[in-house]
Design an enzyme around this catalytic site. Structure first.
Site, PDB file in Angstrom:
ATOM      1  N   GLU A   1       5.132   1.677  -5.590  1.00 43.07           N
ATOM      2  CA  GLU A   1       4.740   2.866  -4.559  1.00 43.07           C
ATOM      3  C   GLU A   1       5.829   2.765  -3.889  1.00 43.07           C
ATOM      4  O   GLU A   1       5.404   1.876  -2.980  1.00 43.07           O
ATOM      5  CB  GLU A   1       3.495   2.831  -4.568  1.00 43.07           C
ATOM      6  CG  GLU A   1       2.142   3.213  -4.955  1.00 43.07           C
ATOM      7  CD  GLU A   1       0.751   3.095  -4.533  1.00 43.07           C
ATOM      8  OE1 GLU A   1       0.620   3.460  -3.623  1.00 43.07           O
ATOM      9  OE2 GLU A   1      -0.514   2.782  -5.039  1.00 43.07           O
TER      10      GLU A   1
ATOM     11  N   ASP B   1      -4.827   4.366   5.376  1.00 47.09           N
ATOM     12  CA  ASP B   1      -3.926   3.078   5.940  1.00 47.09           C
ATOM     13  C   ASP B   1      -4.768   2.522   6.207  1.00 47.09           C
ATOM     14  O   ASP B   1      -5.310   3.221   8.183  1.00 47.09           O
ATOM     15  CB  ASP B   1      -2.206   3.911   6.201  1.00 47.09           C
ATOM     16  CG  ASP B   1      -1.765   4.510   5.456  1.00 47.09           C
ATOM     17  OD1 ASP B   1      -1.634   4.290   4.540  1.00 47.09           O
ATOM     18  OD2 ASP B   1      -0.868   5.327   5.706  1.00 47.09           O
TER      19      ASP B   1
END
Length: 277
Positions: free
Chosen positions: A52, A63
């Site tokens: 990724e 995140d």
């Protein structure tokens, strides 16, 4: 009929050999784009099956603090979506063959324009994409363009998705990204207590492989999930290794840089689950 997507080909090969896919996440532009290319190379050399490429974003949904810090470092260098896509092409030029998955939020995609976005994904050789803030109910235009482009739109599904699990999994492409823990990304010592039942429910609903992410930070974690899924995604633990290696990666000395890359390479290699026997 379009050619077989590279992600599908990898999972088919791994199924035949009893292996679990190792899928690292790397924040692009941390500390710079050339190092990002080298880190992608290092990941493949360490045994990663696909990777990724994370686009740094100032207002992330999923995140945790480690990836947020990496994004902040990259954004200080004005790294954007187009820069991150270019890393894929540069990695290909250096011999990397594994599939690339772009991890980005929807706003940069919208700013670029959907048709141009997909043209560039194809141009730079991406096989899949993850857009964590694009819900199932609003993804019809992106999904149609993805299918026309032969690029997989990979969905996230969490233990809190409950009734939506079947709808999300039934329409998944490439694989289903199963969130192992509640909250944002980050290194953890424990996982959601109902994780096994959750993964089994996703498995029943999905016709494509399922992969587990959020909190995977060791081979022990990877092997704990290997029998329940087709792949493990490791993000924060790898990004933290890059952060710890920054003094070496940015020293300006080639020997230091290689030591920093080797430290990350060794860490990724140690994550790889052993093949089932």
């Amino acid at each position: 009929m379009s050619a077989t997507n590279a992600i599908d080909a990898v999972f088919a090969r791994l199924k035949a050999t009893g292996e679990t896919a190792l899928i690292p996440f790397i924040t692009m532009g941390d500390p710079d784009l050339d190092t990002s290319v080298a880190l992608v190379q290092a990941a493949e050399e360490a045994g990663a099956h696909m990777v990724e490429l994370g686009v740094p974003y100032s207002d992330p949904l999923a995140d945790g603090p480690v990836i947020q810090r990496a994004s902040e470092r990259a954004l200080r260098n004005r790294i954007g979506l187009l820069d991150c896509m270019a890393v894929a092409s540069k990695a290909r030029e250096r011999g990397v063959t594994m599939p690339f998955i772009l991890f980005t939020y929807f706003n940069p995609v919208l700013q670029l324009g959907l048709e141009r976005y997909f043209d560039l994904l194809k141009e730079h050789g991406f096989s899949g994409m993850i857009i964590p803030d694009l819900p199932l109910e609003e993804d019809s235009e992106v999904r149609a363009l993805a299918e026309a482009s032969g690029i997989h739109l990979i969905p996230l599904v969490a233990p809190t998705s409950e009734a939506r699990v079947e709808r999300i999994a039934a329409r998944a492409q490439g694989f289903v990204y199963c969130v192992s823990s509640l909250g944002v990304t980050g290194v953890r010592s424990t996982f959601h207590e109902g994780i096994d039942a959750f993964l089994n429910s996703v498995r029943r609903a999905s016709s494509v492989p399922i992969c587990v992410g959020f909190g995977i930070s060791s081979r022990e974690h990877a092997e704990r999930f290997a029998g329940l899924c087709d792949g493990v995604i490791v993000g924060s633990a790898i990004v933290r290794q890059v952060e710890e290696a920054l003094p070496l990666l940015t020293s300006g000395q080639s020997s230091d840089r290689e030591r920093g890359l080797q430290a990350v390479r060794d860490f990724i290699a140690e994550l790889k689950p052993r093949a089932a026997v």
